[in-house]
Design an enzyme around this catalytic site. Structure first.
Site, PDB file in Angstrom:
ATOM      1  N   ARG A 149      27.616  -4.386  -9.979  1.00  0.00           N
ATOM      2  CA  ARG A 149      26.476  -3.470 -10.136  1.00  0.00           C
ATOM      3  C   ARG A 149      25.264  -4.025  -9.401  1.00  0.00           C
ATOM      4  NH1 ARG A 149      26.275  -3.402 -16.455  1.00  0.00           N
ATOM      5  NH2 ARG A 149      24.398  -2.131 -16.296  1.00  0.00           N
ATOM      6  N   ARG A 159      28.546  -1.605 -24.057  1.00  0.00           N
ATOM      7  CA  ARG A 159      28.898  -0.658 -23.001  1.00  0.00           C
ATOM      8  C   ARG A 159      30.085  -1.176 -22.189  1.00  0.00           C
ATOM      9  NH1 ARG A 159      23.598   1.178 -19.706  1.00  0.00           N
ATOM     10  NH2 ARG A 159      24.993   0.599 -18.018  1.00  0.00           N
ATOM     11  N   ARG A 166      19.587   6.458  -6.616  1.00  0.00           N
ATOM     12  CA  ARG A 166      20.153   5.116  -6.456  1.00  0.00           C
ATOM     13  C   ARG A 166      20.534   4.826  -5.027  1.00  0.00           C
ATOM     14  NH1 ARG A 166      22.390   2.000 -11.345  1.00  0.00           N
ATOM     15  NH2 ARG A 166      21.778   3.363 -13.004  1.00  0.00           N
ATOM     16  N   ARG A 180      23.402  -7.489 -24.751  1.00  0.00           N
ATOM     17  CA  ARG A 180      23.025  -6.092 -24.963  1.00  0.00           C
ATOM     18  C   ARG A 180      24.052  -5.296 -25.771  1.00  0.00           C
ATOM     19  NH1 ARG A 180      20.785  -2.092 -20.320  1.00  0.00           N
ATOM     20  NH2 ARG A 180      22.876  -2.036 -19.469  1.00  0.00           N
ATOM     21  N   LYS A 219      15.087  -0.269 -17.944  1.00  0.00           N
ATOM     22  CA  LYS A 219      14.581   1.061 -17.560  1.00  0.00           C
ATOM     23  C   LYS A 219      14.648   2.038 -18.729  1.00  0.00           C
ATOM     24  CE  LYS A 219      17.564   2.065 -14.290  1.00  0.00           C
ATOM     25  NZ  LYS A 219      18.362   0.865 -14.150  1.00  0.00           N
TER      26      LYS A 219
HETATM   27  P1  ADP Z   1      22.227   0.351 -15.271  1.00  0.00           P
HETATM   28  O1  ADP Z   1      21.033   0.876 -14.523  1.00  0.00           O
HETATM   29  O2  ADP Z   1      21.858  -0.651 -16.304  1.00  0.00           O
HETATM   30  O3  ADP Z   1      23.324  -0.139 -14.351  1.00  0.00           O
HETATM   31  P2  ADP Z   1      23.020   3.103 -15.983  1.00  0.00           P
HETATM   32  O4  ADP Z   1      23.428   3.588 -17.325  1.00  0.00           O
HETATM   33  O5  ADP Z   1      21.788   3.683 -15.378  1.00  0.00           O
HETATM   34  O6  ADP Z   1      22.918   1.520 -16.115  1.00  0.00           O
HETATM   35  O7  ADP Z   1      24.236   3.352 -14.946  1.00  0.00           O
HETATM   36  C1  ADP Z   1      25.554   2.970 -15.243  1.00  0.00           C
HETATM   37  C2  ADP Z   1      26.516   3.390 -14.122  1.00  0.00           C
HETATM   38  O8  ADP Z   1      26.499   4.816 -13.962  1.00  0.00           O
HETATM   39  C3  ADP Z   1      26.219   2.854 -12.719  1.00  0.00           C
HETATM   40  O9  ADP Z   1      26.723   1.551 -12.521  1.00  0.00           O
HETATM   41  C4  ADP Z   1      26.943   3.894 -11.845  1.00  0.00           C
HETATM   42  O10 ADP Z   1      28.355   3.694 -11.848  1.00  0.00           O
HETATM   43  C5  ADP Z   1      26.660   5.185 -12.593  1.00  0.00           C
HETATM   44  N1  ADP Z   1      25.413   5.839 -12.122  1.00  0.00           N
HETATM   45  C6  ADP Z   1      24.254   5.946 -12.821  1.00  0.00           C
HETATM   46  N2  ADP Z   1      23.305   6.580 -12.090  1.00  0.00           N
HETATM   47  C7  ADP Z   1      23.884   6.884 -10.900  1.00  0.00           C
HETATM   48  C8  ADP Z   1      23.432   7.521  -9.697  1.00  0.00           C
HETATM   49  N3  ADP Z   1      22.177   7.986  -9.566  1.00  0.00           N
HETATM   50  N4  ADP Z   1      24.300   7.631  -8.661  1.00  0.00           N
HETATM   51  C9  ADP Z   1      25.559   7.184  -8.757  1.00  0.00           C
HETATM   52  N5  ADP Z   1      26.051   6.554  -9.839  1.00  0.00           N
HETATM   53  C10 ADP Z   1      25.240   6.411 -10.910  1.00  0.00           C
END
Ligand code: ADP
Length: 213
Positions: free
Chosen positions: A170, A159, A89, A124, A14
């Site tokens: 996740r 990360r 999400r 990654r 994404k």
């Molecule tokens: P990815 O989509 O690859 O899991 P992100 O960087 O988008 O990576 O998200 C990493 C973490 O940040 C998620 O696993 C969650 O803990 C938190 N997070 C990100 N976006 C949200 C959201 N909209 N609501 C709640 N937690 C979030």
């Protein structure tokens, strides 16, 4: 001015697509994950909570996310249009976004199989300074110099949540909480399915749909 949402499982790319699209269309990239990681870097009290949620692959409380997003969307640059990467999400977040009265024009759903995602997670690495994403195990996504960012020469790091154990959590969170929003946007008639493809093909597919916005 167009506002776009990207929905995809963890590590589907994404962020990379959002960067490429923002560059082409001059939009603002809003990555909730990056905003959370910035907060963690500050070492604030809330940062500890955010870090523990991320490490365990669970979602951060909606209230915190909505406030964060609300503040970001109020900044002037968002008026030119934005790409939301990592929001919403869950259904509650999608409904809260509706209440903010911000028109969403396109939602792209990037469908990627779990096996492919695991591959991507393992290799990654991200730039510690500018956040550019690379993959040590995929030839076309490697940095030119090992562990050095092509763009800013900073060090590449892993990360905290890019390991197999956290990935499983996740992914489960994604299936249980995020997938329902696909139908939410499908019912609104603004959802576009993008099949599992390589980075450049995904980009071209999306550009074909967006045209000259
Ligand atoms: P990815 O989509 O690859 O899991 P992100 O960087 O988008 O990576 O998200 C990493 C973490 O940040 C998620 O696993 C969650 O803990 C938190 N997070 C990100 N976006 C949200 C959201 N909209 N609501 C709640 N937690 C979030």
């Amino acid at each position: 001015m167009k506002n776009i949402i990207l929905i995809a499982p963890p590590a589907a790319g994404k962020g990379t697509q959002a960067d490429m699209l923002c560059y082409k269309y001059n939009l603002v990239h809003i990555s909730i994950g990056d905003l959370l990681r910035e907060e963690i870097k500050k070492g604030s009290e809330i940062g500890h909570y955010l870090e523990s949620q991320m490490k365990s692959g669970k979602l951060v409380k909606d209230k915190i996310i909505i406030d964060l997003l609300h503040n970001r969307l109020n900044e002037n640059d968002c008026k030119k249009g934005f790409i939301l990467d990592g929001f919403p999400r869950n259904l509650n977040q999608a409904e809260q976004l509706d209440k903010m009265n911000i028109k969403i024009d396109y939602v792209f759903y990037l469908d990627v199989e779990k096996e492919v995602l695991i591959n991507r997670i393992t290799g990654r690495v991200v730039c510690s300074s500018c956040g550019t994403v690379y993959n040590n195990l995929i030839e076309t996504l490697k940095s030119k110099q090992e562990n050095i960012c092509d763009k800013c020469n900073s060090e590449l790091i892993k990360r905290i949540d890019d390991n197999i154990e956290t990935f499983e959590n996740r992914y489960e969170t994604y299936i249980n909480e995020t997938q329902p929003i696909i139908d939410f946007y499908r019912n609104k008639g603004i959802l576009y399915d993008i099949k599992q493809l390589e980075k450049q093909e995904v980009f071209e597919e999306i550009v074909k749909i967006l045209g000259d916005i």
